[in-house]
Enzyme design. Structure first.
Site, mmCIF file in Angstrom:
data_model
loop_
_atom_site.group_PDB
_atom_site.id
_atom_site.type_symbol
_atom_site.label_atom_id
_atom_site.label_comp_id
_atom_site.label_asym_id
_atom_site.label_seq_id
_atom_site.Cartn_x
_atom_site.Cartn_y
_atom_site.Cartn_z
ATOM 1 N N SER A 189 0.574 -1.264 0.091
ATOM 2 C CA SER A 189 0.029 0.053 -0.192
ATOM 3 C C SER A 189 0.963 1.359 0.075
ATOM 4 O O SER A 189 1.964 1.069 0.418
ATOM 5 C CB SER A 189 -0.909 0.072 1.166
ATOM 6 O OG SER A 189 -1.563 -1.123 1.347
HETATM 7 N N1 SAH Z 1 -0.762 -5.247 4.224
HETATM 8 C C1 SAH Z 1 -0.286 -5.429 2.844
HETATM 9 C C2 SAH Z 1 -1.016 -5.042 1.586
HETATM 10 C C3 SAH Z 1 -1.173 -6.294 0.635
HETATM 11 S S1 SAH Z 1 -2.403 -6.095 -0.698
HETATM 12 C C4 SAH Z 1 0.990 -4.692 2.601
HETATM 13 O O1 SAH Z 1 1.416 -3.989 3.614
HETATM 14 O O2 SAH Z 1 1.810 -5.273 1.789
HETATM 15 C C5 SAH Z 1 -3.684 -6.998 -0.078
HETATM 16 C C6 SAH Z 1 -3.146 -8.486 0.393
HETATM 17 O O3 SAH Z 1 -4.475 -9.069 0.830
HETATM 18 C C7 SAH Z 1 -2.744 -9.290 -0.592
HETATM 19 O O4 SAH Z 1 -1.549 -9.770 -0.436
HETATM 20 C C8 SAH Z 1 -3.934 -10.449 -1.130
HETATM 21 O O5 SAH Z 1 -3.421 -11.444 -1.440
HETATM 22 C C9 SAH Z 1 -4.425 -10.389 0.476
HETATM 23 N N2 SAH Z 1 -5.741 -10.996 0.360
HETATM 24 C C10 SAH Z 1 -6.919 -10.875 -0.382
HETATM 25 N N3 SAH Z 1 -8.035 -11.292 -0.036
HETATM 26 C C11 SAH Z 1 -7.630 -11.968 0.936
HETATM 27 C C12 SAH Z 1 -8.212 -12.874 1.939
HETATM 28 N N4 SAH Z 1 -9.524 -13.427 1.835
HETATM 29 N N5 SAH Z 1 -7.765 -13.433 2.971
HETATM 30 C C13 SAH Z 1 -6.459 -13.022 3.325
HETATM 31 N N6 SAH Z 1 -5.628 -12.196 2.335
HETATM 32 C C14 SAH Z 1 -6.180 -11.854 1.384
#
Ligand code: SAH
Length: 231
Positions: free
Chosen positions: A75
């Site tokens: 993000s």
């Molecule tokens: N907090 C992260 C943001 C990553 S983007 C950072 O700081 O890098 C969002 C993430 O949510 C992705 O890695 C995606 O695989 C995950 N995601 C999406 N749906 C999900 C679910 N149902 N359960 C767990 N993770 C999920």
């Protein structure tokens, strides 16, 4: 607050450069309205370049989202700061420390590390195994001892560890899954992007302790979708 030790390679050059870049990023967060000094300090002290591919290191301290593979993104720092600040703010406006916090969507692990510097216990769930494996390695390298990870569908939350004082979703669904809401303590706070891929709003819900949750809209955001199942 935790100050993460930089790996030795960083002490020769790169670390110095990135420290200046981090100071600039901290200043831009302040100008962007981030008011909690704890959050700004943690972002200044967190080596964001460790959470992205080497080819993107020169852009690590830009205030922008960046790809982390598997179609996912780390993000934008301002959004990380805003969501963290929103999670720590008490109903009376004072700055608190939720004890037990759940993050859904570990991704690179960056948001988790920011949270883990501020709260005693952080639980984080990711559905893509390879991303979680890399994030775990980063947590180890940074010497974190208060993060627990789980490879699962985060829509289910982490029932065995509930209730949580705070829950953050870093992927956007049409609604906040009810299983997750059920795991929030009656006085807890939840921050999540909600909406369609093209139109999302950052939502905060705070429990009044009587079983009701007060919902606020904190502004437009753009996140990858919250998917079901595991990858
Ligand atoms: N907090 C992260 C943001 C990553 S983007 C950072 O700081 O890098 C969002 C993430 O949510 C992705 O890695 C995606 O695989 C995950 N995601 C999406 N749906 C999900 C679910 N149902 N359960 C767990 N993770 C999920």
């Amino acid at each position: 607050m935790t100050v993460y030790p930089l790996p030795a390679a960083d002490l020769k050059g790169e670390g110095m450069t990135s420290q200046r870049a981090r100071d600039r990023l901290a200043a831009s967060l302040r100008e962007g309205g981030i008011a909690d000094p704890r959050v700004i300090d943690v972002i200044r002290n967190t080596p964001r370049h460790h959470f992205i591919d080497q080819a993107l290191h020169s852009r690590a301290y830009e205030n922008t989202a960046l790809p982390i593979g598997h179609g996912q993104t780390i993000s934008q720092p301002w959004v990380v700061a805003r969501m963290t600040e929103a999670l720590l703010e008490r109903v009376d406006g004072s700055r608190g420390v939720p004890q037990k916090v759940l993050e859904i969507g570990t991704g690179s692990g960056y948001q988790a590390v920011v949270l883990a510097a501020l709260v005693p216990e952080l639980f984080t769930v990711e559905r893509i195994e390879e991303l979680l494996r890399q994030a775990r390695r980063r947590f180890r390298q940074l010497g974190l001892t208060n993060v627990r990870t789980r490879h699962d569908d985060g829509k289910l939350g982490w029932a065995d560890e509930a209730p949580f004082d705070a829950i953050m979703l870093t992927a956007a669904g049409d609604t906040i899954p009810s299983r997750i809401l059920d795991q929030l303590s009656p006085t807890g706070v939840l921050v999540a992007p909600v909406g369609s891929p093209s139109q999302q709003t950052l939502i905060r819900m705070r429990g009044d302790g009587q079983g009701d949750f007060i919902q606020e809209e904190l502004g437009p955001v753009s996140f990858v979708p919250l998917l079901g199942g595991i990858g």
